[in-house]
Write an enzyme that holds these catalytic residues in place. Structure first.
Site, PDB file in Angstrom:
ATOM      1  N   ASN A 113    -134.903  -3.376 -19.057  1.00  0.00           N
ATOM      2  CA  ASN A 113    -136.323  -3.674 -18.828  1.00  0.00           C
ATOM      3  C   ASN A 113    -136.586  -4.040 -17.372  1.00  0.00           C
ATOM      4  O   ASN A 113    -137.223  -5.040 -17.079  1.00  0.00           O
ATOM      5  CB  ASN A 113    -136.770  -4.812 -19.748  1.00  0.00           C
ATOM      6  CG  ASN A 113    -138.273  -4.873 -19.906  1.00  0.00           C
ATOM      7  OD1 ASN A 113    -138.972  -3.951 -19.502  1.00  0.00           O
ATOM      8  ND2 ASN A 113    -138.775  -5.929 -20.476  1.00  0.00           N
ATOM      9  N   ARG A 118    -135.548  -3.006  -7.902  1.00  0.00           N
ATOM     10  CA  ARG A 118    -135.302  -4.428  -8.145  1.00  0.00           C
ATOM     11  C   ARG A 118    -133.877  -4.666  -8.620  1.00  0.00           C
ATOM     12  O   ARG A 118    -133.252  -5.657  -8.262  1.00  0.00           O
ATOM     13  CB  ARG A 118    -136.310  -4.973  -9.169  1.00  0.00           C
ATOM     14  CG  ARG A 118    -136.665  -6.430  -8.898  1.00  0.00           C
ATOM     15  CD  ARG A 118    -137.821  -6.886  -9.753  1.00  0.00           C
ATOM     16  NE  ARG A 118    -137.398  -7.222 -11.096  1.00  0.00           N
ATOM     17  CZ  ARG A 118    -136.874  -8.407 -11.429  1.00  0.00           C
ATOM     18  NH1 ARG A 118    -136.728  -9.346 -10.527  1.00  0.00           N
ATOM     19  NH2 ARG A 118    -136.505  -8.643 -12.657  1.00  0.00           N
ATOM     20  N   ARG A 162    -132.158 -12.428 -18.191  1.00  0.00           N
ATOM     21  CA  ARG A 162    -130.800 -11.898 -18.408  1.00  0.00           C
ATOM     22  C   ARG A 162    -129.726 -12.900 -17.988  1.00  0.00           C
ATOM     23  O   ARG A 162    -128.540 -12.613 -18.070  1.00  0.00           O
ATOM     24  CB  ARG A 162    -130.626 -10.596 -17.633  1.00  0.00           C
ATOM     25  CG  ARG A 162    -131.759  -9.602 -17.886  1.00  0.00           C
ATOM     26  CD  ARG A 162    -131.773  -8.476 -16.867  1.00  0.00           C
ATOM     27  NE  ARG A 162    -133.008  -7.703 -16.929  1.00  0.00           N
ATOM     28  CZ  ARG A 162    -134.145  -8.054 -16.336  1.00  0.00           C
ATOM     29  NH1 ARG A 162    -134.208  -9.176 -15.628  1.00  0.00           N
ATOM     30  NH2 ARG A 162    -135.226  -7.307 -16.444  1.00  0.00           N
ATOM     31  N   LYS A 203    -128.037   1.463 -25.414  1.00  0.00           N
ATOM     32  CA  LYS A 203    -128.265   2.198 -24.162  1.00  0.00           C
ATOM     33  C   LYS A 203    -127.298   1.754 -23.068  1.00  0.00           C
ATOM     34  O   LYS A 203    -126.692   2.575 -22.376  1.00  0.00           O
ATOM     35  CB  LYS A 203    -129.719   2.016 -23.731  1.00  0.00           C
ATOM     36  CG  LYS A 203    -130.150   2.916 -22.593  1.00  0.00           C
ATOM     37  CD  LYS A 203    -129.843   2.272 -21.274  1.00  0.00           C
ATOM     38  CE  LYS A 203    -130.212   3.183 -20.128  1.00  0.00           C
ATOM     39  NZ  LYS A 203    -129.895   2.538 -18.845  1.00  0.00           N
ATOM     40  N   PRO A 220    -126.910   8.301 -23.022  1.00  0.00           N
ATOM     41  CA  PRO A 220    -127.802   7.145 -22.906  1.00  0.00           C
ATOM     42  C   PRO A 220    -129.266   7.577 -23.018  1.00  0.00           C
ATOM     43  O   PRO A 220    -129.681   8.508 -22.346  1.00  0.00           O
ATOM     44  CB  PRO A 220    -127.525   6.617 -21.486  1.00  0.00           C
ATOM     45  CG  PRO A 220    -126.223   7.224 -21.073  1.00  0.00           C
ATOM     46  CD  PRO A 220    -126.127   8.527 -21.803  1.00  0.00           C
ATOM     47  N   ASP A 222    -132.899   6.282 -22.344  1.00  0.00           N
ATOM     48  CA  ASP A 222    -133.786   5.294 -21.752  1.00  0.00           C
ATOM     49  C   ASP A 222    -135.212   5.817 -21.830  1.00  0.00           C
ATOM     50  O   ASP A 222    -135.470   6.835 -22.464  1.00  0.00           O
ATOM     51  CB  ASP A 222    -133.400   5.034 -20.302  1.00  0.00           C
ATOM     52  CG  ASP A 222    -133.430   6.321 -19.508  1.00  0.00           C
ATOM     53  OD1 ASP A 222    -134.385   7.096 -19.647  1.00  0.00           O
ATOM     54  OD2 ASP A 222    -132.482   6.589 -18.761  1.00  0.00           O
ATOM     55  N   GLN A 256    -127.171  14.781 -19.818  1.00  0.00           N
ATOM     56  CA  GLN A 256    -128.142  13.698 -19.718  1.00  0.00           C
ATOM     57  C   GLN A 256    -128.493  13.421 -18.265  1.00  0.00           C
ATOM     58  O   GLN A 256    -129.642  13.205 -17.915  1.00  0.00           O
ATOM     59  CB  GLN A 256    -127.590  12.438 -20.399  1.00  0.00           C
ATOM     60  CG  GLN A 256    -128.595  11.330 -20.581  1.00  0.00           C
ATOM     61  CD  GLN A 256    -128.625  10.347 -19.423  1.00  0.00           C
ATOM     62  OE1 GLN A 256    -128.067  10.577 -18.370  1.00  0.00           O
ATOM     63  NE2 GLN A 256    -129.309   9.253 -19.636  1.00  0.00           N
ATOM     64  N   PHE A 260    -132.072  13.574 -16.609  1.00  0.00           N
ATOM     65  CA  PHE A 260    -132.634  12.365 -16.001  1.00  0.00           C
ATOM     66  C   PHE A 260    -133.045  12.617 -14.557  1.00  0.00           C
ATOM     67  O   PHE A 260    -134.155  12.283 -14.139  1.00  0.00           O
ATOM     68  CB  PHE A 260    -131.595  11.237 -16.054  1.00  0.00           C
ATOM     69  CG  PHE A 260    -132.078   9.943 -15.452  1.00  0.00           C
ATOM     70  CD1 PHE A 260    -132.851   9.065 -16.199  1.00  0.00           C
ATOM     71  CD2 PHE A 260    -131.752   9.594 -14.152  1.00  0.00           C
ATOM     72  CE1 PHE A 260    -133.298   7.871 -15.651  1.00  0.00           C
ATOM     73  CE2 PHE A 260    -132.198   8.403 -13.601  1.00  0.00           C
ATOM     74  CZ  PHE A 260    -132.966   7.538 -14.351  1.00  0.00           C
TER      75      PHE A 260
END
Length: 266
Positions: A113, A118, A162, A203, A220, A222, A256, A260
Site C-alpha cells: 500500500n 516513497r 508497517r 503478493k 505476483p 498487484d 509478469q 508490469f
DNA sequence: AACCAGGTGGAGC
DNA sequence: GCTCCACATGGT
C-alpha cells in the site's frame, strides 16, 4: 560464454537494458548516474552502463544480474502467447535479478500500500540510519541491527503502520534457519513459510520468491497487474494469479515482469 | 478534500 | 472459506 570479466569489469557480448531491468519494479536501490546507473545490493555497489558493469565484486554481480541464464530462450518460449508479444517488444531487455533475501523481504513489506518513489526513500533512510558505512554509500541493514530499532525509530524512518511488521519479521530472521529453510524449500512450501512472516501476504511472498530466489514459477498480482489482467471472470487477485500461473507455467514470473513494465510505460 | 500507492491482518459472517 | 475495513505517509 556470453560475457567475460576483465580487470574486474563485467562485459557482456549481448546488450543489457539497465533501464528496463531496474525500473520494472523488482528493485528499489538504484539511481541514474553518468549516463548509466549506480546499483546497490546488500553491502555492495556497482555502476552499470552500456554492456559493462563496474564493481569491486564481479562474481556477485554476475549472479545478481543473472548473466548465466539465456533470456533469448525464455522470450522465445513466451512469445508463443500473442498477448505477450507487445510487452516483450517493450520490455525485452528485462532480467530477473537475484537479490539478497533479507533485503528483498523487508523491501517488499515496505512496498505494501505504498508507491515506488516513497518506498525508495524509506529504504534509503533505513540504510543511512542503521546500515554500515561502505565509503560513499550505506549497506542495507542486517537483520540484527534492524531488529533492534524501536517502533518510534521505525516510524521516524517513515514506514508508517508497517513498523510492527518490520520489527517482528526482522527479529524472526535474525536466526539463519528461516532463510536457509526457505532457500531449500520447493516453491509451494516456501510460499507457506513466507506467509508466516508478519507483513508478508500472497503478493509480497510472490515478489520475494521471484526477485530474491529467482523462482520464475510465481506470479505476483498487484494493482497494476490486476488492472491489466483482471476481468469479469478473473475478479479476484487469487483468480488472476492461478490463471496466469497455469497459463505461463515455469516462466510466469518473467511474463509478469514484461506485463508490469509495459503496463507502466504506456 | 478525497483518493491513491507493487497489500496485509483482523473482525465478522 | 469469504468480504470489508483500518492502517501511516506523502503526493495529486
Amino acid at each position: 560464454m556470453k560475457y567475460f570479466v576483465q580487470n574486474g569489469v563485467i562485459k557482456t557480448e549481448f546488450p543489457l537494458d539497465f533501464e528496463a531491468i531496474l525500473t520494472c519494479g523488482q528493485v528499489f536501490r538504484y539511481e541514474r548516474y553518468d549516463g548509466g546507473y549506480n546499483v546497490y545490493s546488500k553491502d555492495k555497489k556497482c555502476f552499470a552502463k552500456g554492456n559493462e558493469i563496474f564493481s569491486d565484486d564481479a562474481n556477485y554481480f554476475v549472479n545478481y544480474f543473472d548473466l548465466n541464464s539465456d533470456y533469448d530462450e525464455y522470450k522465445k518460449e513466451l512469445s508463443e502467447f500473442d498477448e505477450l508479444k507487445d510487452p516483450i517488444r517493450v520490455g525485452g531487455g528485462i532480467r530477473i535479478l537475484r537479490q539478497d533475501l533479507f533485503e528483498t523481504i523487508i523491501s517488499f513489506i515496505i512496498s505494501a500500500n505504498n508507491n515506488i518513489p516513497r518506498i525508495k526513500r524509506i529504504i534509503e533512510r533505513m540504510c543511512e540510519y542503521c546500515g554500515v558505512c561502505c565509503g560513499d554509500f550505506y549497506s542495507f541493514p542486517s537483520s540484527d541491527s534492524l531488529s533492534r530499532l524501536s517502533l518510534s525509530e521505525l516510524r521516524k524512518l517513515g514506514v508508517g503502520f508497517r513498523d510492527v511488521y518490520i520489527q517482528k519479521t526482522s527479529r524472526i530472521l535474525t536466526s539463519d534457519n528461516f532463510l536457509k529453510e526457505l532457500e531449500a524449500a520447493p516453491t509451494k512450501e516456501a510460499t507457506n513459510l513466507l506467509l508466516t512472516l508478519p507483513g508478508v501476504g500472497p503478493k509480497v511472498a510472490d515478489c520475494v520468491l521471484l526477485f530474491g530466489l529467482s523462482r520464475l514459477d510465481c506470479f505476483p498480482v498487484d494493482t497494476w497487474i490486476y488492472k491489466r489482467c483482471g476481468n469479469d471472470e478473473l475478479n479476484t487477485s487469487q483468480k488472476v494469479r492461478s490463471y496466469y500461473l497455469n497459463r505461463y507455467g515455469s516462466l510466469a514470473g518473467l511474463a509478469q515482469q514484461y506485463i508490469f513494465y509495459s503496463a507502466r510505460n504506456d
